[in-house]
Design an enzyme around this catalytic site. Structure first.
Site, PDB file in Angstrom:
ATOM      1  N   THR A   1       3.908  -1.425  -4.991  1.00 21.60           N
ATOM      2  CA  THR A   1       4.118  -0.038  -5.410  1.00 21.60           C
ATOM      3  C   THR A   1       5.288   0.610  -4.681  1.00 21.60           C
ATOM      4  O   THR A   1       6.131   1.258  -5.299  1.00 21.60           O
ATOM      5  CB  THR A   1       2.836   0.791  -5.113  1.00 21.60           C
ATOM      6  OG1 THR A   1       1.720   0.091  -5.665  1.00 21.60           O
ATOM      7  CG2 THR A   1       2.925   2.185  -5.724  1.00 21.60           C
TER       8      THR A   1
ATOM      9  N   HIS B   1      -3.574 -10.594 -11.544  1.00 18.35           N
ATOM     10  CA  HIS B   1      -4.679  -9.635 -11.627  1.00 18.35           C
ATOM     11  C   HIS B   1      -5.362  -9.697 -12.992  1.00 18.35           C
ATOM     12  O   HIS B   1      -5.912  -8.707 -13.457  1.00 18.35           O
ATOM     13  CB  HIS B   1      -4.207  -8.182 -11.401  1.00 18.35           C
ATOM     14  CG  HIS B   1      -3.279  -7.965 -10.261  1.00 18.35           C
ATOM     15  ND1 HIS B   1      -3.382  -8.619  -9.055  1.00 18.35           N
ATOM     16  CD2 HIS B   1      -2.208  -7.125 -10.133  1.00 18.35           C
ATOM     17  CE1 HIS B   1      -2.418  -8.208  -8.242  1.00 18.35           C
ATOM     18  NE2 HIS B   1      -1.679  -7.307  -8.865  1.00 18.35           N
TER      19      HIS B   1
ATOM     20  N   GLU C   1      -0.415   4.062  -1.484  1.00 22.45           N
ATOM     21  CA  GLU C   1      -0.785   4.896  -2.649  1.00 22.45           C
ATOM     22  C   GLU C   1      -1.563   6.148  -2.265  1.00 22.45           C
ATOM     23  O   GLU C   1      -1.743   7.039  -3.081  1.00 22.45           O
ATOM     24  CB  GLU C   1      -1.612   4.083  -3.656  1.00 22.45           C
ATOM     25  CG  GLU C   1      -0.791   3.098  -4.457  1.00 22.45           C
ATOM     26  CD  GLU C   1      -0.887   1.678  -3.934  1.00 22.45           C
ATOM     27  OE1 GLU C   1      -1.202   1.509  -2.734  1.00 22.45           O
ATOM     28  OE2 GLU C   1      -0.628   0.749  -4.715  1.00 22.45           O
TER      29      GLU C   1
ATOM     30  N   ASP D   1      -3.264 -11.693  -3.235  1.00 20.60           N
ATOM     31  CA  ASP D   1      -2.822 -10.301  -3.081  1.00 20.60           C
ATOM     32  C   ASP D   1      -3.011  -9.869  -1.620  1.00 20.60           C
ATOM     33  O   ASP D   1      -3.205  -8.689  -1.324  1.00 20.60           O
ATOM     34  CB  ASP D   1      -3.602  -9.369  -4.008  1.00 20.60           C
ATOM     35  CG  ASP D   1      -2.737  -8.181  -4.449  1.00 20.60           C
ATOM     36  OD1 ASP D   1      -3.296  -7.223  -4.993  1.00 20.60           O
ATOM     37  OD2 ASP D   1      -1.524  -8.207  -4.204  1.00 20.60           O
TER      38      ASP D   1
ATOM     39  N   GLY E   1       0.799  -1.222   0.000  1.00 20.02           N
ATOM     40  CA  GLY E   1       0.000   0.000   0.000  1.00 20.02           C
ATOM     41  C   GLY E   1       0.831   1.270   0.000  1.00 20.02           C
ATOM     42  O   GLY E   1       1.965   1.298  -0.448  1.00 20.02           O
TER      43      GLY E   1
ATOM     44  N   SER F   1      -2.484  -3.487  -1.024  1.00 18.77           N
ATOM     45  CA  SER F   1      -3.575  -2.507  -1.077  1.00 18.77           C
ATOM     46  C   SER F   1      -4.399  -2.778  -2.329  1.00 18.77           C
ATOM     47  O   SER F   1      -3.875  -3.251  -3.346  1.00 18.77           O
ATOM     48  CB  SER F   1      -3.017  -1.080  -1.141  1.00 18.77           C
ATOM     49  OG  SER F   1      -2.252  -0.927  -2.321  1.00 18.77           O
TER      50      SER F   1
HETATM   51  C1  FWO Z   1      -3.532  -4.386  -6.948  1.00 16.93           C
HETATM   52  C2  FWO Z   1      -0.523  -4.285  -4.661  1.00 16.93           C
HETATM   53  C3  FWO Z   1      -3.342  -2.989  -7.585  1.00 16.93           C
HETATM   54  C4  FWO Z   1       0.533  -2.737  -3.070  1.00 16.93           C
HETATM   55  O1  FWO Z   1      -3.515  -2.859  -8.802  1.00 16.93           O
HETATM   56  O2  FWO Z   1      -0.792  -4.409  -6.986  1.00 16.93           O
HETATM   57  O3  FWO Z   1      -3.016  -2.074  -6.836  1.00 16.93           O
HETATM   58  O4  FWO Z   1       1.632  -2.321  -3.413  1.00 16.93           O
HETATM   59  O5  FWO Z   1       0.251  -3.084  -1.896  1.00 16.93           O
HETATM   60  N1  FWO Z   1      -2.691  -4.454  -5.777  1.00 16.93           N
HETATM   61  N2  FWO Z   1      -0.433  -1.898  -5.162  1.00 16.93           N
HETATM   62  C5  FWO Z   1      -4.976  -4.572  -6.519  1.00 16.93           C
HETATM   63  C6  FWO Z   1      -5.913  -4.788  -7.705  1.00 16.93           C
HETATM   64  C7  FWO Z   1      -5.666  -6.141  -8.325  1.00 16.93           C
HETATM   65  C8  FWO Z   1      -7.340  -4.711  -7.202  1.00 16.93           C
HETATM   66  C9  FWO Z   1      -1.346  -4.394  -5.930  1.00 16.93           C
HETATM   67  C10 FWO Z   1      -0.578  -2.881  -4.116  1.00 16.93           C
HETATM   68 ZN    ZN Z   2      -0.141  -6.238  -8.038  1.00 17.58          ZN
END
Ligand code: FWO
Ligand code: ZN
Length: 384
Positions: free
Chosen positions: A101, A226, A72, A283, A70, A287
Site C-alpha cells: 500500500t 490473496h 493503513e 505475505d 502496512g 499488514s
Molecule cells: C493484504 C499488504 C491486504 C501492506 O489486502 O496487501 O491488505 O502493504 O503491507 N496485505 N496491504 C492482506 C490480506 C490478504 C489479508 C497486503 C499490505
Molecule cells: Zn497484497
C-alpha cells in the site's frame, strides 16, 4: 565444504525414497545411496544423520514484504521488516520481496538494499519492482529497464486491482504493465511476472481475464495472490487455474480466510486443475488490515512466514493430501512460474537449499541455504 545428509526420506518434491544427498559448495552435487567423498582430507566433509527425517527443497516464498509494509492506520501501523531467522526458522530459503500500500515511505531502493542484505546473510532473494500503485514506481524510471538491468528484479508487483486502496488503474495501464514486464523478462531471461494483488472488490480478476482474452499476453504472465480472501474471488481464480493460469494463496495463521488454503486446494484438484498450477505465499511482514463495509480502518495484524509450514501441515493432516503434492505449491511450482531454474527441487545442479522435517509432526529440524547450515536441530546457527 561438502555436506552429506544420509538416509533421509527425500521429496524432490516427488518422493525419491530413502537416499543420501551430497551438497558440494553451494549446490546439490549428488543424490544416491552410500555416497562417499574421498578428497584426501583436503576438504572438510560434514555428515548429517537424516534417518527418520524428511528432506524437502527449501521453501520459496513468492510474496513477502521484506522491507515491512502496512501503514493503513497511519504511521504508527507500519509493520516491521523481515529478519534472516524469521525466514530460516520457517524453512524459507528463497524469498521474493514486494512493496504494498505504502509506495512512498517504502521505496524500491530500500527494497533492493534489504534484498541484498538478506542475500549477504545467506538466503536467496529477488524482488518485484513497483508497489500497489500504477504508474509503477521503479528504480530506473521504467519497468523494462528495471527487470533488464537489475539482477534481483524478476517481475512487477504487487499491482493492486479490485481494491479500495489501489490507484484505480485503467485496463490499458494494466495491460501495458503486463506487456512491458513480459518483454523485459523475455529480453533478460526472467519470468517477467505480474504479481497481482487481488482486493475484495466486485471487479475481481476482470483486468487479468481481459488481458489474456483481448491481447496476445499468456496466462503464465500473471500470478494473482490473496485468491482465498473471499469465496467469489476464489471461484474466479479457480476458473483462471482451470484455463491454465497459476494462482497464489496467502497462507494464514488463523482460519479467518473465506477459503482456507487446504480446502481451496482440494476444490482445485476436484475441479481437475493440475497440481502444478497453485502456489502458497506468506505475505510475511505485510499488514493484514481490517476495514468495515464503509471502508473505515478497524485494525491490522501482520503476516508471518510461519504460515507456510502451518499450511503444509494442514494440507497433509487435515486435507489428507500426499506430502509430495502438498510440497509443490511451496517449492517446484513457484520455482517454475517465477523461472528460478535452480530452485525448488532436490536435483544435482540445483542450489543447496534444503529443509529437514521431523517425520512425526513435520516440524522443522534443519535448514540449509546455498549449502550453508542455517538452522540445526531447530536452533538458528546463523543469525541476522
Ligand atoms: C493484504 C499488504 C491486504 C501492506 O489486502 O496487501 O491488505 O502493504 O503491507 N496485505 N496491504 C492482506 C490480506 C490478504 C489479508 C497486503 C499490505
Ligand atoms: Zn497484497
Amino acid at each position: 565444504m561438502i555436506t552429506i545428509i544420509r538416509n533421509a526420506k527425500v521429496y524432490q518434491p516427488e518422493y525419491a525414497g530413502i537416499k543420501d544427498v551430497m551438497l558440494i559448495g553451494s549446490q546439490i552435487g549428488a543424490l544416491g545411496e552410500n555416497l562417499k567423498a574421498d578428497l584426501g582430507g583436503a576438504v572438510e566433509v560434514k555428515e548429517i544423520d537424516g534417518a527418520g527425517l524428511i528432506l524437502i527443497p527449501g521453501i520459496i516464498d513468492s510474496h513477502e514484504h521484506i522491507l515491512g509494509g502496512g501503514g493503513e492506520g497511519g504511521f504508527h501501523t507500519r509493520t516491521p521488516e523481515a529478519t534472516l531467522t524469521g525466514l530460516t526458522l520457517n524453512g524459507v530459503t528463497t524469498v521474493v520481496g514486494c512493496i504494498g500500500t505504502d509506495g512512498v515511505a517504502r521505496n524500491m531502493e530500500a527494497l533492493l538494499a534489504k534484498a541484498h542484505a538478506l542475500e549477504e546473510e545467506g538466503v536467496t532473494t529477488y524482488v518485484y519492482t513497483g508497489s500497489y500503485r500504477v504508474p509503477v514506481h521503479t528504480i530506473t524510471g521504467d519497468v523494462m529497464r528495471d527487470i533488464m538491468l537489475l539482477d534481483k528484479v524478476i517481475g512487477v508487483g504487487e499491482v493492486a486491482i479490485s481494491d479500495h486502496r489501489s490507484s484505480q488503474p485503467t485496463f490499458e495501464e494494466f495491460a501495458r504493465i503486463a506487456a512491458d514486464i513480459r518483454v523485459g523478462g523475455m529480453l533478460s531471461g526472467k519470468a517477467g511476472i505480474v504479481n497481482v494483488h487481488m482486493g475484495d472488490g466486485p471487479r475481481m480478476m476482470d483486468f487479468i481475464w481481459r488481458t489474456v482474452r483481448e491481447t496476445e499476453i499468456p496466462f503464465s504472465q500473471f500470478l494473482p495472490t490473496h485468491v482465498g480472501r473471499n469465496a467469489a474471488l476464489f471461484e474466479s481464480a479457480l476458473e483462471f487455474a482451470k484455463a491454465g493460469g497459476t494462482i497464489d494463496f496467502t497462507g494464514s495463521l488463523d482460519d479467518d480466510d473465506e477459503v482456507p488454503v487446504s480446502k481451496g486446494i482440494l476444490r482445485l484438484l476436484d475441479a481437475g486443475v493440475s497440481s502444478d498450477h497453485f502456489t502458497i505465499s506468506s505475505d510475511g511482514q505485510g499488514s493484514l488490515p481490517i476495514f468495515n463495509e464503509k471502508g473505515e480502518f478497524q485494525g491490522l495484524g501482520v503476516g508471518n512466514a510461519s504460515c507456510l509450514l502451518k499450511e503444509l501441515r494442514e494440507c497433509v493432516n487435515k486435507a489428507g493430501l500426499p506430502l509430495e503434492l502438498a510440497l509443490k505449491p511451496l517449492t517446484s511450482n513457484p520455482a517454475r512460474i517465477l523461472k528460478l531454474a535452480r530452485k525448488g527441487r532436490i536435483l544435482p545442479g540445483c542450489d543447496g537449499d534444503i529443509c529437514l522435517l521431523r517425520e512425526e509432526d513435520l516440524s522443522l529440524h534443519t535448514v540449509i541455504a546455498k549449502g550453508q547450515i542455517m538452522v540445526a536441530e531447530g536452533t538458528a546457527v546463523v543469525r541476522g
